[in-house]
Design a protein around this motif. Structure first.
Motif, mmCIF file in Angstrom:
data_model
loop_
_atom_site.group_PDB
_atom_site.id
_atom_site.type_symbol
_atom_site.label_atom_id
_atom_site.label_comp_id
_atom_site.label_asym_id
_atom_site.label_seq_id
_atom_site.Cartn_x
_atom_site.Cartn_y
_atom_site.Cartn_z
ATOM 1 N N LEU A 28 0.826 -1.203 0.000
ATOM 2 C CA LEU A 28 0.000 0.000 0.000
ATOM 3 C C LEU A 28 0.863 1.257 0.000
ATOM 4 N N LYS A 29 1.879 1.263 0.841
ATOM 5 C CA LYS A 29 2.728 2.451 0.956
ATOM 6 C C LYS A 29 3.520 2.711 -0.328
ATOM 7 N N GLY A 65 2.488 1.962 -3.297
ATOM 8 C CA GLY A 65 1.581 2.181 -4.411
ATOM 9 C C GLY A 65 1.404 0.962 -5.295
ATOM 10 N N THR A 88 -3.747 -0.706 -4.122
ATOM 11 C CA THR A 88 -4.517 0.374 -3.523
ATOM 12 C C THR A 88 -5.404 -0.171 -2.412
ATOM 13 N N ASP A 148 -5.092 7.482 3.634
ATOM 14 C CA ASP A 148 -3.803 8.170 3.564
ATOM 15 C C ASP A 148 -2.689 7.132 3.443
ATOM 16 N N ARG A 149 -2.004 7.121 2.313
ATOM 17 C CA ARG A 149 -0.931 6.158 2.093
ATOM 18 C C ARG A 149 0.201 6.321 3.097
ATOM 19 N N ASP A 150 0.329 7.504 3.692
ATOM 20 C CA ASP A 150 1.403 7.752 4.655
ATOM 21 C C ASP A 150 1.007 7.407 6.090
ATOM 22 N N ALA A 203 -2.094 2.570 6.245
ATOM 23 C CA ALA A 203 -2.182 2.960 4.829
ATOM 24 C C ALA A 203 -3.429 2.457 4.108
#
Length: 477
Positions: free
Chosen positions: A29-30, A32, A35, A73-75, A79
């Motif tokens: 996920l982080k 990319g 998703t 939020d990927r961060d 994530a």
């Protein structure tokens, strides 16, 4: 007892993403690579595929989860990873029943603080996992959703009360799932379903309780391997001004502590807790063989007799007191529909005398002091999670264990009592299988506030055991 070779593990026909560990999924996920929406869709697909066989995730919230995934939020730490929440814990806008008829259609407006914390750290709630009515019992069934079945043999029960969480993890419905534990409610289903469940010390994880001063019930993480369990504990942990017993997260994360070299390990082993807890010869043999196989080369095993005089009466008194206190502030329209065993728990609490409660309080203080001294010589105490392997689903609880008659459904859960009474962290680790192919876990009880070391030891033993953490298709019999 030997672990199951990877080649002999049951097939898995679910989405490829469901094979990932939670840590792998978060990394993907982080980066990319995947998703959150793709993971939500994989989770929903797997739930649809396995739900008819095991009935683990009894309520899904697809629209809510997809909306959260689209805005994840990927961060954030998780994530956008989908998780399961036990059906004793409110999630805003999602049917939450406690498995009891009077609340079968209840939809809360607000989420439990623990759910809010997890969502703030990037978790996406995919749905609610099944539980016995009000969490009372180690066989997951209730009049609202029916029974959850063991994925290793659908004739058997999945343990309880976090049975839905454990069964769903074993089959790949989720990567992480929330549980709770008073009398082994995390540990028993973890053992029965071949996954990892951790009961943390009181105050490590806040939320999910009616009485913020009660240290008997706690919330905790469930996962398919120890490191994922540590990751989830990090996400659950943290102090909260609304929780008077909460403690801050450690300076070094639980996951980092878990992954650090374990060094020399000293294990105290007691198959029957010094003659206090009944256990079958089969379970004693399975645990002894499993532990003997992984000792040596820095891991030492010692037969020991933990000091647990008075533990059963103490546990029963304090548990009954808690059930009665909770029932006093629950509307009668709800409590009058409770199952007989739950009604009896409340009646037991109502009949307590001040002498009973005072005796339990002083016994508990003594037990903690004696267990703290005992554990000072060891890293963990190893013992059974339960005295018997998984039972046929229609058996609510065994009427006897090793020839010792059961007073009620609590009797066969005696191995859960010491950690709960003494506020000690305890973890169920998959150790192997019975001759009929059902999972068996070993309970590892750590030193006071010793979650980091417990996870570190458990991961080191897990590597030696070689239990494959890949999810399975339900074995329908």
């Amino acid at each position: 007892m030997k672990p199951e070779p990877e080649a002999d593990r049951p097939d898995f026909s679910g989405p490829e993403l469901s094979r990932l560990t939670a840590r792998q999924a978060v990394d993907a996920l982080k980066s990319g690579e995947v998703t959150p929406v793709e993971l939500v869709e994989a989770s929903l697909a797997r739930i649809a595929q396995t739900g008819p066989a095991i009935n683990a995730m009894v309520t899904t919230c697809a629209e809510r989860a997809l909306s959260a995934a689209q805005n994840a939020d990927r961060d954030s730490p998780l994530a956008g990873l989908p998780i399961g929440i036990k059906d004793l814990t409110p999630v805003a806008g999602v049917r939450t029943t406690w498995g009891t008829p009077a609340l079968a259609d209840f939809i809360p407006e607000a989420s439990d603080p623990l759910v809010l914390r997890l969502e703030a750290r990037g978790a996406v709630v995919i749905g609610k996992t099944n539980t016995p009515e009000m969490g009372a019992g180690a066989n997951t069934f209730n009049p609202v959703f029916g029974a959850t079945l063991n994925p290793w043999d659908t004739r058997m029960n999945a343990g309880g009360s976090s049975g839905g969480a454990a069964a769903g993890l074993a089959t790949g419905e989720t990567w992480l799932s929330h549980g709770s534990d008073l009398g082994g409610s995390l540990r028993t289903p973890a053992s029965f379903c071949g996954i990892v469940g951790l009961r943390p010390s009181p105050g490590v994880v806040t939320g999910g309780g009616a009485d913020p001063f009660d240290t008997m019930p706690v919330q905790g993480p469930m996962a398919r391997d120890v490191a994922d369990c540590a990751l989830f504990l990090d996400m659950m942990a943290g102090s909260d001004p609304a929780s008077p017993l909460s403690v801050p997260s450690p300076e070094q994360s639980y996951l980092d502590q878990c992954l650090a070299p374990a060094g020399a390990i000293r294990i105290a082993f007691s198959a029957d807790l010094g003659g206090w807890a009944p256990v079958t010869d089969q379970m004693t043999r399975l645990l002894r063989e499993g532990l003997d196989r992984i000792t040596g080369d820095g891991v030492a095993l010692f037969d020991a007799k933990p000091p647990l005089r008075g533990a059963e009466d103490c546990f029963r008194t304090l548990r009954a007191l808690g059930f009665w206190a909770q029932a006093r502030k629950t509307p009668e329209r709800i409590t009058r529909l409770y199952k007989p065993a739950l009604q009896q728990n409340i009646a037991d609490g109502a009949s307590l005398t001040t002498e009973d409660v005072a005796q339990a309080m002083t016994t508990r203080a003594r037990l903690f002091a004696e267990m703290r001294g005992f554990l000072g010589a060891y890293d963990v105490l190893a013992c059974p999670v339960s005295g018997v392997p998984p039972l046929p689903q229609e058996i609510e609880y065994p009427t006897e264990v090793a020839g010792v008659p059961s007073r009620d459904y609590l009797s066969w859960l005696a191995f859960a009592f010491p950690a709960t009474l003494c506020g000690l962290p305890a973890l169920s680790l998959p150790l192997g299988f019975t001759e009929s192919g059902l999972p068996v876990g070993v309970q590892l009880i750590g030193q006071p506030r010793g979650e980091g070391r417990l996870l570190q030891v458990a991961r080191a033993l897990e590597a030696r055991i070689g239990f494959a953490a890949r999810p399975i298709d339900p074995i329908i019999r």
